[in-house]
Design a protein around this motif. Structure first.
Motif, PDB file in Angstrom:
ATOM      1  N   GLY A  76     -22.916 -13.278  -6.523  1.00 44.88           N
ATOM      2  CA  GLY A  76     -21.646 -12.593  -6.718  1.00 44.88           C
ATOM      3  C   GLY A  76     -20.466 -13.506  -6.466  1.00 44.88           C
ATOM      4  N   VAL A  77     -20.651 -14.511  -5.616  1.00 49.88           N
ATOM      5  CA  VAL A  77     -19.588 -15.462  -5.275  1.00 49.88           C
ATOM      6  C   VAL A  77     -20.215 -16.825  -5.030  1.00 49.88           C
ATOM      7  CG1 VAL A  77     -18.059 -13.751  -4.203  1.00 49.88           C
ATOM      8  CG2 VAL A  77     -19.743 -14.935  -2.811  1.00 49.88           C
ATOM      9  N   LYS A  78     -19.389 -17.863  -5.065  1.00 52.37           N
ATOM     10  CA  LYS A  78     -19.858 -19.197  -4.667  1.00 52.37           C
ATOM     11  C   LYS A  78     -20.137 -19.153  -3.169  1.00 52.37           C
ATOM     12  CE  LYS A  78     -18.717 -24.084  -4.865  1.00 52.37           C
ATOM     13  NZ  LYS A  78     -20.053 -24.459  -5.280  1.00 52.37           N
ATOM     14  N   PRO A  79     -21.247 -19.746  -2.709  1.00 55.32           N
ATOM     15  CA  PRO A  79     -21.557 -19.713  -1.280  1.00 55.32           C
ATOM     16  C   PRO A  79     -20.431 -20.297  -0.429  1.00 55.32           C
ATOM     17  CG  PRO A  79     -23.451 -20.461  -2.515  1.00 55.32           C
ATOM     18  CD  PRO A  79     -22.305 -20.393  -3.480  1.00 55.32           C
ATOM     19  N   GLU A  80     -20.171 -19.624   0.677  1.00 57.35           N
ATOM     20  CA  GLU A  80     -19.158 -20.077   1.642  1.00 57.35           C
ATOM     21  C   GLU A  80     -19.879 -20.860   2.728  1.00 57.35           C
ATOM     22  OE1 GLU A  80     -16.690 -17.938   5.149  1.00 57.35           O
ATOM     23  OE2 GLU A  80     -16.492 -17.026   3.162  1.00 57.35           O
ATOM     24  N   ILE A  81     -19.423 -22.076   3.004  1.00 55.57           N
ATOM     25  CA  ILE A  81     -20.072 -22.940   3.981  1.00 55.57           C
ATOM     26  C   ILE A  81     -19.174 -23.062   5.203  1.00 55.57           C
ATOM     27  CG2 ILE A  81     -21.079 -25.224   4.398  1.00 55.57           C
ATOM     28  CD1 ILE A  81     -22.398 -23.657   2.101  1.00 55.57           C
ATOM     29  N   ARG A  82     -19.794 -22.939   6.379  1.00 52.34           N
ATOM     30  CA  ARG A  82     -19.084 -23.209   7.632  1.00 52.34           C
ATOM     31  C   ARG A  82     -20.055 -23.920   8.559  1.00 52.34           C
ATOM     32  NH1 ARG A  82     -20.621 -18.999  11.106  1.00 52.34           N
ATOM     33  NH2 ARG A  82     -21.536 -17.296   9.949  1.00 52.34           N
ATOM     34  N   TYR A  83     -19.528 -24.534   9.592  1.00 50.39           N
ATOM     35  CA  TYR A  83     -20.341 -25.280  10.532  1.00 50.39           C
ATOM     36  C   TYR A  83     -20.272 -24.609  11.895  1.00 50.39           C
ATOM     37  CZ  TYR A  83     -20.985 -28.991   7.159  1.00 50.39           C
ATOM     38  OH  TYR A  83     -21.351 -29.693   6.053  1.00 50.39           O
ATOM     39  N   VAL A  84     -21.436 -24.181  12.420  1.00 49.12           N
ATOM     40  CA  VAL A  84     -21.468 -23.569  13.747  1.00 49.12           C
ATOM     41  C   VAL A  84     -21.485 -24.646  14.818  1.00 49.12           C
ATOM     42  CG1 VAL A  84     -22.496 -21.402  13.021  1.00 49.12           C
ATOM     43  CG2 VAL A  84     -23.983 -23.290  13.613  1.00 49.12           C
ATOM     44  N   THR A 134     -24.560 -28.557  11.980  1.00 49.62           N
ATOM     45  CA  THR A 134     -25.340 -27.369  11.618  1.00 49.62           C
ATOM     46  C   THR A 134     -24.557 -26.484  10.648  1.00 49.62           C
ATOM     47  OG1 THR A 134     -26.321 -27.442  13.823  1.00 49.62           O
ATOM     48  CG2 THR A 134     -26.693 -25.448  12.529  1.00 49.62           C
ATOM     49  N   PRO A 135     -24.755 -26.704   9.321  1.00 51.23           N
ATOM     50  CA  PRO A 135     -24.060 -25.859   8.341  1.00 51.23           C
ATOM     51  C   PRO A 135     -24.787 -24.534   8.140  1.00 51.23           C
ATOM     52  CG  PRO A 135     -25.306 -27.533   7.203  1.00 51.23           C
ATOM     53  CD  PRO A 135     -25.490 -27.786   8.681  1.00 51.23           C
ATOM     54  N   VAL A 136     -24.010 -23.525   7.793  1.00 51.17           N
ATOM     55  CA  VAL A 136     -24.562 -22.225   7.421  1.00 51.17           C
ATOM     56  C   VAL A 136     -23.824 -21.756   6.170  1.00 51.17           C
ATOM     57  CG1 VAL A 136     -23.032 -20.953   9.003  1.00 51.17           C
ATOM     58  CG2 VAL A 136     -25.140 -19.888   8.198  1.00 51.17           C
ATOM     59  N   ALA A 137     -24.584 -21.290   5.193  1.00 49.28           N
ATOM     60  CA  ALA A 137     -24.009 -20.781   3.941  1.00 49.28           C
ATOM     61  C   ALA A 137     -24.204 -19.271   3.910  1.00 49.28           C
ATOM     62  CB  ALA A 137     -24.698 -21.423   2.740  1.00 49.28           C
ATOM     63  N   THR A 138     -23.180 -18.563   3.469  1.00 47.86           N
ATOM     64  CA  THR A 138     -23.282 -17.117   3.289  1.00 47.86           C
ATOM     65  C   THR A 138     -22.772 -16.761   1.896  1.00 47.86           C
ATOM     66  OG1 THR A 138     -21.107 -16.795   4.310  1.00 47.86           O
ATOM     67  CG2 THR A 138     -23.015 -16.578   5.749  1.00 47.86           C
ATOM     68  N   PHE A 139     -23.467 -15.829   1.269  1.00 48.63           N
ATOM     69  CA  PHE A 139     -23.043 -15.351  -0.042  1.00 48.63           C
ATOM     70  C   PHE A 139     -23.704 -14.021  -0.321  1.00 48.63           C
ATOM     71  CE2 PHE A 139     -26.651 -18.172  -0.588  1.00 48.63           C
ATOM     72  CZ  PHE A 139     -27.490 -17.515  -1.468  1.00 48.63           C
ATOM     73  N   ARG A 140     -23.238 -13.366  -1.373  1.00 48.96           N
ATOM     74  CA  ARG A 140     -23.816 -12.098  -1.807  1.00 48.96           C
ATOM     75  C   ARG A 140     -24.551 -12.302  -3.115  1.00 48.96           C
ATOM     76  NH1 ARG A 140     -21.247  -6.980   0.177  1.00 48.96           N
ATOM     77  NH2 ARG A 140     -22.172  -6.294  -1.747  1.00 48.96           N
ATOM     78  N   MET A 141     -25.627 -11.559  -3.246  1.00 49.28           N
ATOM     79  CA  MET A 141     -26.472 -11.659  -4.425  1.00 49.28           C
ATOM     80  C   MET A 141     -26.757 -10.262  -4.937  1.00 49.28           C
ATOM     81  SD  MET A 141     -30.220 -13.355  -4.402  1.00 49.28           S
ATOM     82  CE  MET A 141     -31.331 -13.185  -5.762  1.00 49.28           C
ATOM     83  N   ALA A 142     -26.726 -10.097  -6.261  1.00 48.02           N
ATOM     84  CA  ALA A 142     -26.966  -8.786  -6.873  1.00 48.02           C
ATOM     85  C   ALA A 142     -28.312  -8.775  -7.580  1.00 48.02           C
ATOM     86  CB  ALA A 142     -25.863  -8.458  -7.875  1.00 48.02           C
TER      87      ALA A 142
END
Length: 154
Positions: free
Chosen positions: A13-21, A25-33
């Motif tokens: 649904g969107v391009k994955p959002e990347i952040r570093y905890v 240590t990266p973490v990607a979050t996104f929505r999928m339909a």
């Protein structure tokens, strides 16, 4: 024995959002339909779309950042996880996510770029790949693994 496994094929649904905890240590979050087509008793076509929250960690997060984009068709394997937290209003909040273990792109890159999958080229005349040689003397001998001519060290 227990099993917590999710397998999905769907579109981002969107391009994955990347952040570093942490710094490394990266973490990607996104929505999928995922969409399930069905017909009513009257024969009308309908679709039921379900949205999933996806989380990918470390190298898989870097893969998501580099290769995934909105609208792409992907195959995903992972497991369900429910998180709980206290909001600023002291209410308890819950969210269920899919922790991704495997992600595979399901479309060729050319299809994602809007280009035809195979470039249009004039067809070459068909060759006869299994044509038999005219003279049996010119025929290549079959490989024989125990022959004296075998000079391979293994």
């Amino acid at each position: 024995m227990y099993l917590n496994k999710v397998m999905l094929i769907g579109r981002l649904g969107v391009k994955p959002e990347i952040r570093y905890v942490k710094e490394d240590t990266p973490v990607a979050t996104f929505r999928m339909a995922t969409t399930e087509p069905y017909r009513t008793k009257d024969g009308e076509k309908h679709e039921n779309t379900e949205w999933h929250n996806i989380v990918a960690w470390r190298n898989l997060a870097k893969f998501c950042e580099t290769y995934l984009d909105k609208g792409m068709l992907i195959y995903l394997e992972g497991r369900l996880q429910t998180r709980t937290w206290q909001g600023q209003d002291n209410a308890t909040h819950y969210t269920t996510e899919i922790l991704a273990d495997t992600i595979r792109m399901m479309e060729p890159k050319s299809a994602r770029d809007g280009q035809p999958a195979v470039p249009a080229q004039p067809a070459a005349p068909a060759a006869e790949p299994f044509a038999q040689p005219q003279d049996s003397a010119t025929e290549t001998p079959a490989f024989q693994p125990n022959s004296a001519e075998d000079d391979l060290p293994f």
